[in-house]
Write a protein that holds these residues in place. Sequence first.
Motif, PDB file in Angstrom:
ATOM      1  N   ASP A  64      56.449  22.341  44.458  1.00  0.00           N
ATOM      2  CA  ASP A  64      56.947  21.157  43.753  1.00  0.00           C
ATOM      3  C   ASP A  64      58.193  21.546  42.984  1.00  0.00           C
ATOM      4  O   ASP A  64      58.103  22.389  42.097  1.00  0.00           O
ATOM      5  N   PRO A  65      59.322  21.041  43.309  1.00  0.00           N
ATOM      6  CA  PRO A  65      59.567  20.003  44.306  1.00  0.00           C
ATOM      7  C   PRO A  65      59.544  20.569  45.725  1.00  0.00           C
ATOM      8  O   PRO A  65      59.857  21.734  45.951  1.00  0.00           O
ATOM      9  N   LEU A  66      59.183  19.733  46.661  1.00  0.00           N
ATOM     10  CA  LEU A  66      59.136  20.123  48.066  1.00  0.00           C
ATOM     11  C   LEU A  66      60.550  20.083  48.632  1.00  0.00           C
ATOM     12  O   LEU A  66      61.249  19.084  48.484  1.00  0.00           O
ATOM     13  N   PRO A  67      61.002  21.155  49.287  1.00  0.00           N
ATOM     14  CA  PRO A  67      62.339  21.128  49.884  1.00  0.00           C
ATOM     15  C   PRO A  67      62.419  20.112  51.022  1.00  0.00           C
ATOM     16  O   PRO A  67      61.483  19.963  51.801  1.00  0.00           O
ATOM     17  N   CYS A  68      63.530  19.424  51.068  1.00  0.00           N
ATOM     18  CA  CYS A  68      63.790  18.441  52.121  1.00  0.00           C
ATOM     19  C   CYS A  68      65.117  18.820  52.757  1.00  0.00           C
ATOM     20  O   CYS A  68      66.178  18.634  52.156  1.00  0.00           O
ATOM     21  N   ASP A  69      65.072  19.389  53.955  1.00  0.00           N
ATOM     22  CA  ASP A  69      66.272  19.878  54.626  1.00  0.00           C
ATOM     23  C   ASP A  69      67.045  18.709  55.228  1.00  0.00           C
ATOM     24  O   ASP A  69      66.592  18.053  56.153  1.00  0.00           O
ATOM     25  N   VAL A  70      68.233  18.468  54.666  1.00  0.00           N
ATOM     26  CA  VAL A  70      69.078  17.356  55.109  1.00  0.00           C
ATOM     27  C   VAL A  70      70.397  17.851  55.699  1.00  0.00           C
ATOM     28  O   VAL A  70      71.370  17.106  55.764  1.00  0.00           O
ATOM     29  N   SER A  71      70.432  19.095  56.141  1.00  0.00           N
ATOM     30  CA  SER A  71      71.674  19.678  56.646  1.00  0.00           C
ATOM     31  C   SER A  71      72.188  18.977  57.906  1.00  0.00           C
ATOM     32  O   SER A  71      73.372  19.061  58.215  1.00  0.00           O
ATOM     33  N   ALA A  72      71.340  18.259  58.626  1.00  0.00           N
ATOM     34  CA  ALA A  72      71.774  17.535  59.828  1.00  0.00           C
ATOM     35  C   ALA A  72      72.500  16.238  59.487  1.00  0.00           C
ATOM     36  O   ALA A  72      73.168  15.655  60.342  1.00  0.00           O
ATOM     37  N   LEU A  73      72.387  15.775  58.248  1.00  0.00           N
ATOM     38  CA  LEU A  73      72.994  14.501  57.849  1.00  0.00           C
ATOM     39  C   LEU A  73      74.433  14.728  57.395  1.00  0.00           C
ATOM     40  O   LEU A  73      74.730  14.707  56.203  1.00  0.00           O
ATOM     41  N   VAL A  74      75.330  14.912  58.352  1.00  0.00           N
ATOM     42  CA  VAL A  74      76.720  15.229  58.007  1.00  0.00           C
ATOM     43  C   VAL A  74      77.575  13.979  57.813  1.00  0.00           C
ATOM     44  O   VAL A  74      78.628  14.051  57.193  1.00  0.00           O
ATOM     45  N   CYS A  75      77.181  12.848  58.340  1.00  0.00           N
ATOM     46  CA  CYS A  75      77.910  11.583  58.159  1.00  0.00           C
ATOM     47  C   CYS A  75      76.965  10.560  57.547  1.00  0.00           C
ATOM     48  O   CYS A  75      76.535   9.607  58.207  1.00  0.00           O
TER      49      CYS A  75
END
Length: 140
Positions: A47-58
């Motif tokens: 906590d907090p749980l990691p949320c991988d958003v590296s694919a969200l480039v646009c």
Amino acid sequence: MVEPPEPPPESVLPRSPALIVYAPLTRADVPGLCARLVELLRHERADPLPCDVSALVCPDLAVIEALARLQLTARGLGRRIRLRGASGELRDLLTLTGLDTIVPAGPREAGLRVECRREAEQREQVRHVQERVEADDPPL
């Protein structure tokens, strides 16, 4: 005497489980993403749980809405998420919408790139203007 083996490089070490968000992300993807988050939160204690958003480039507003919904889902379970691998564009959009404090993306390396400024108009101020009131005009 035998020396202990060197620890593996950081890239080889297992990372804690994270919710991975793939692109493109649409509003239709949100219910399934929230269901994956709930399942992950049941098994993972970070906590907090990691949320991988590296694919969200646009990123767009659908992405921002989805991330806000994920944070609401986590908070409903008494938990939180923290974005990992957020692009500068995603960070800027979160800041612009005011959600950067609700959906944190970790420390910023280069500082805020979005600036809201107001530029003065370049016209002369009108002088000696007097308002006239017509007798038929009702008071405001």
